[in-house]
Scaffold this active site. Structure first.
Site, PDB file in Angstrom:
ATOM      1  N   SER A 170       0.820  -1.221   0.000  1.00 53.19           N
ATOM      2  CA  SER A 170       0.000   0.000   0.000  1.00 53.19           C
ATOM      3  C   SER A 170       0.850   1.266   0.000  1.00 53.19           C
ATOM      4  CB  SER A 170      -0.899  -0.002   1.240  1.00 53.19           C
ATOM      5  OG  SER A 170      -0.082  -0.196   2.390  1.00 53.19           O
ATOM      6  N   GLY A 171       2.181   1.130   0.010  1.00 45.69           N
ATOM      7  CA  GLY A 171       3.052   2.315   0.084  1.00 45.69           C
ATOM      8  C   GLY A 171       3.159   3.055  -1.243  1.00 45.69           C
ATOM      9  N   ILE A 177       5.853   3.987  -2.973  1.00 43.07           N
ATOM     10  CA  ILE A 177       6.781   3.361  -3.929  1.00 43.07           C
ATOM     11  C   ILE A 177       6.236   1.992  -4.355  1.00 43.07           C
ATOM     12  CG2 ILE A 177       9.091   2.360  -4.197  1.00 43.07           C
ATOM     13  CD1 ILE A 177      10.149   4.562  -2.322  1.00 43.07           C
ATOM     14  N   ALA A 178       5.708   1.234  -3.378  1.00 38.46           N
ATOM     15  CA  ALA A 178       5.279  -0.141  -3.675  1.00 38.46           C
ATOM     16  C   ALA A 178       4.171  -0.181  -4.717  1.00 38.46           C
ATOM     17  CB  ALA A 178       4.831  -0.831  -2.389  1.00 38.46           C
ATOM     18  N   LEU A 199       5.015  -5.914  10.472  1.00 37.17           N
ATOM     19  CA  LEU A 199       6.463  -6.135  10.606  1.00 37.17           C
ATOM     20  C   LEU A 199       6.837  -6.595  12.012  1.00 37.17           C
ATOM     21  CD1 LEU A 199       7.670  -2.943   8.684  1.00 37.17           C
ATOM     22  CD2 LEU A 199       7.759  -5.310   7.862  1.00 37.17           C
ATOM     23  N   SER A 252       8.500  -0.588   5.519  1.00 31.76           N
ATOM     24  CA  SER A 252       9.313  -0.037   6.598  1.00 31.76           C
ATOM     25  C   SER A 252       8.699   1.302   6.957  1.00 31.76           C
ATOM     26  CB  SER A 252      10.759   0.177   6.110  1.00 31.76           C
ATOM     27  OG  SER A 252      11.679   0.087   7.160  1.00 31.76           O
ATOM     28  N   TYR A 273      24.903   7.547   3.038  1.00 34.71           N
ATOM     29  CA  TYR A 273      25.619   8.838   2.993  1.00 34.71           C
ATOM     30  C   TYR A 273      26.138   9.381   4.315  1.00 34.71           C
ATOM     31  CZ  TYR A 273      20.771  10.719   3.543  1.00 34.71           C
ATOM     32  OH  TYR A 273      19.498  11.002   3.947  1.00 34.71           O
ATOM     33  N   LYS A 308      17.134   2.319   8.507  1.00 38.31           N
ATOM     34  CA  LYS A 308      17.393   1.789   7.158  1.00 38.31           C
ATOM     35  C   LYS A 308      18.760   1.100   7.104  1.00 38.31           C
ATOM     36  CE  LYS A 308      14.896   1.921   4.288  1.00 38.31           C
ATOM     37  NZ  LYS A 308      13.803   0.944   4.072  1.00 38.31           N
TER      38      LYS A 308
END
Ligand code: NDP
Length: 338
Positions: free
Chosen positions: A13-14, A16-17, A60, A81, A127, A158
């Site tokens: 449901s995200g 990006i997903a 999760l 996440s 980074y 992450k």
């Protein structure tokens, strides 16, 4: 009849997903999806009514459902996440679901004989490497220091989740892992539920902040992020990290681009002095995250993606403008709102 490869997309449901699901379906994969609510499932059914997506409920932080999720699956794409706009008081609120969720997904995959895994990590896992001079550009060889003073809870979550995934497959060499490590993801959401990803574009477009910190973000369009996840399956990518970044833009550059595109909106283009951002960080949680980026180069070399996977990045400026167009179409200007 050809048998399709079935891909399990977690957190389907995200923002990006949903693009990954679209890209998978367009490339003739069968999709199985994990969601954690009726709402998430309804969003996907509305977007892909005839796709025959099979849904499984998982969280999760819970054991329930993971074995069922892996039934009939060939590939795991683990995107789920937590990605909040502001870091929580307790970093474990992000770290626990990120790390435990990744390990739950991998353990269930391993138990079910699923050998191919693509993990959505982040440039945030790259980074803030303490071993690197802060102004030096990163490469995929860098790793954020999860305990670093400038590392946010999200960045730590992450980093630790990606580390856990690499450690897991090192112990289970039959499993092949690729990570996609996006910078800040812009572009057009597939529906009205798009998480926090467009936050900076929204703030600038709405003139929320009177001035911007001197900070530049790596940026990538969500369509390229989805393309990379799916192309990773048909190219020689196992065992590799792929940063996804079409180029950095400073907040001021972003504001100037949006001001030029939306001249009727009140969009400030002033730079906030570092001392002011640091002072505001004492009181404003969002500023705390931003202040930790001052004096740091967040750029990551992401040239491997196009070279290995055979595509060209949508320019960062276009990704930002695409988000702005989406946001502007459904918002009134701040003046009209009041
Ligand atoms: P979203 O918030 O839109 O998506 C996050 C997804 O994770 C949602 O489906 C959410 O479910 C799910 N999720 C969160 N917590 C849990 C939980 N406890 N149990 C089960 N599912 C959970 O964010 P994005 O699409 O932007 O992010 C997707 C991935 O990409 C994340 O791993 C993020 O870290 C990573 N990423 C994102 C970037 C960006 O700029 N957007 C940049 C780099 C990496 P629900 O819908 O129910 O809330």
């Amino acid at each position: 009849m050809t048998i399709k490869t079935t891909v399990l997309v977690t957190g389907a449901s995200g923002f990006i997903a949903k693009h990954i699901v679209r890209e998978l379906l367009e490339n003739d994969y069968a999709v199985k999806a994990t969601v954690r609510s009726d709402r998430g499932q309804e969003q996907l059914v509305a977007l892909f009514p005839d796709a025959g997506i099979e849904f499984v409920r998982v969280d999760l932080l819970e054991e329930k459902g993971w074995d069922e999720a892996m039934l009939g699956v060939d590939v795991l794409m683990h995107t789920a996440s937590p990605f909040p706009e502001i870091d929580p008081k307790d970093p474990q609120d992000l770290i626990a679901p990120a790390v435990q969720g990744t390990l739950r997904a991998l353990r269930a995959a391993q138990k079910a004989g699923v050998k191919r895994v693509v993990l959505t990590s982040s440039c945030a896992a790259i980074y803030k490497d303490s071993a690197k001079p802060p102004l030096e550009r990163s490469t995929r060889a860098n790793w954020t220091d999860p305990d670093g003073q400038a590392t946010s809870a999200y960045e730590a979550s992450k980093t630790l989740a990606e580390r856990a995934a690499w450690d897991f497959v090192a112990e289970h060499p039959e499993m092949k892992l690729t990570t996609i490590n996006p910078g800040g993801v812009f572009g057009v959401p597939m529906d009205e539920h798009y998480g926090t990803s467009l936050g900076y574009a929204e703030r600038i477009l709405n003139g929320t902040d009177p001035a911007y910190p001197s900070m530049a973000l790596p940026i990538v369009d969500v369509r390229d992020v989805a393309r990379m996840h799916v192309a990773a399956l048909t190219h020689d990518t196992a065992g590799q990290r792929f940063p996804a970044n079409a180029g950095t833009m400073s907040m001021i550059e972003m504001a100037r681009v949006l001001k030029a595109a939306y001249p009727d909106r009140k969009i400030p283009t002033r730079q906030a002095p570092d001392f002011l951002v640091k002072a505001m960080a004492l009181f404003v949680p969002l500023m705390r995250t931003i202040a930790s980026n001052l004096g740091r180069n967040l750029d990551v070399d992401a040239s491997d993606g196009p070279r290995v996977l055979g595509f060209t990045y949508i320019p960062s400026r276009d990704a930002l403008l695409a988000s702005a167009e989406f946001l502007a179409a459904r918002s009134t200007t701040p003046a009209e709102k009041s």
